[in-house]
Design a protein around this motif. Sequence first.
Motif, PDB file in Angstrom:
ATOM      1  N   GLU A   8       0.876  -1.130   0.026  1.00 32.81           N
ATOM      2  CA  GLU A   8      -0.169  -0.035   0.112  1.00 32.81           C
ATOM      3  C   GLU A   8       0.898   1.195  -0.119  1.00 32.81           C
ATOM      4  OE1 GLU A   8      -2.234   2.530  -0.260  1.00 32.81           O
ATOM      5  OE2 GLU A   8      -3.802   0.886   0.291  1.00 32.81           O
ATOM      6  N   ASP A   9       0.754   2.120  -1.102  1.00 34.27           N
ATOM      7  CA  ASP A   9       1.665   3.170  -1.239  1.00 34.27           C
ATOM      8  C   ASP A   9       0.933   4.591  -0.428  1.00 34.27           C
ATOM      9  OD1 ASP A   9      -0.547   3.196  -3.234  1.00 34.27           O
ATOM     10  OD2 ASP A   9       0.346   4.983  -3.977  1.00 34.27           O
ATOM     11  N   ASP A  52      -3.005  -3.232  -2.336  1.00 34.64           N
ATOM     12  CA  ASP A  52      -3.702  -1.997  -2.961  1.00 34.64           C
ATOM     13  C   ASP A  52      -3.360  -2.254  -4.663  1.00 34.64           C
ATOM     14  OD1 ASP A  52      -4.433   0.772  -3.756  1.00 34.64           O
ATOM     15  OD2 ASP A  52      -2.535   1.288  -3.181  1.00 34.64           O
ATOM     16  N   GLY A  54      -3.817   0.221  -7.165  1.00 35.68           N
ATOM     17  CA  GLY A  54      -3.227   1.518  -7.510  1.00 35.68           C
ATOM     18  C   GLY A  54      -1.576   1.664  -7.108  1.00 35.68           C
ATOM     19  N   LYS A 102     -12.037   0.843  -1.038  1.00 35.30           N
ATOM     20  CA  LYS A 102     -11.820   2.062   0.055  1.00 35.30           C
ATOM     21  C   LYS A 102     -13.029   2.867   0.186  1.00 35.30           C
ATOM     22  CE  LYS A 102      -7.000   1.537  -0.661  1.00 35.30           C
ATOM     23  NZ  LYS A 102      -5.707   2.092  -1.462  1.00 35.30           N
TER      24      LYS A 102
END
Length: 247
Positions: A8-9, A52, A54, A102
């Motif tokens: 997750e960024d 994630d 993206g 999300k």
Amino acid sequence: MSRLLIVEDDETIGASLESAFVANGHSVVRCVTGTSALRAAAERRPELVLLDIGLPDIDGLTVCRELRAMLPLAVIVLLTARRDQLDIVSGLESGADDYLTKPFSVIELLARVRAHMRRTTGRPESQSSGASALHFGSLIVDLDARRVLVGAVEVSLRAREFDLLARFAREPGVAISREDLMADVWDSNWFGSTKTLDVHVASLRQRLKLGAESAGVNVSVRLPTIVTLRGHGYRMDPPAAGSDEGG
Ligand code: CA
């Protein structure tokens, strides 16, 4: 205690997931790129991955496919910011077990992860694909979630229709007698008319066809065919175009 990889960024989301899972007894490694995630996965062989979609470097679905190839038994849960069903379908086709959109509640995520881990622990090696979803061209039958998708469209089926489809999906290309279908889907003590079987097959065909139409999917090419075998029963033939490829 299980080994968990968080990819997750978003720092806020990543940090809150990490603290929640550490508090629940997991051993956590956190990565912010797809490249570092694949390296960490190869080294640590996580049993659970929160991914994630993206990511800043590699497309999350590509990462998902590589992780699935590397870790056939791991539970992979996609975290997607986009409310796009196409993502969900491609995610499940990329080997993910589940997804959350999300913003999601960490409590719900923990509960889903627990359920998946229970199932994986009891899963025989022969079914080690890591996903309960069966693919037939554009049709996805998720046996555990009792969900059916045609392309990006979710098809709602009545309970018996789903059971019937699931029965066919477990043995594609195999002729199944009326007696077996009645016994497996209804009840071994069914004394009523087996006409109900034909009614349910007709309705199932119709619902899949309508789903295909609203998904823009070519029924004859991308969907399995439920063939009537006179004097015997039914058989579900996988689509000519094969399975697992696009839609
Ligand atoms: Ca992101």
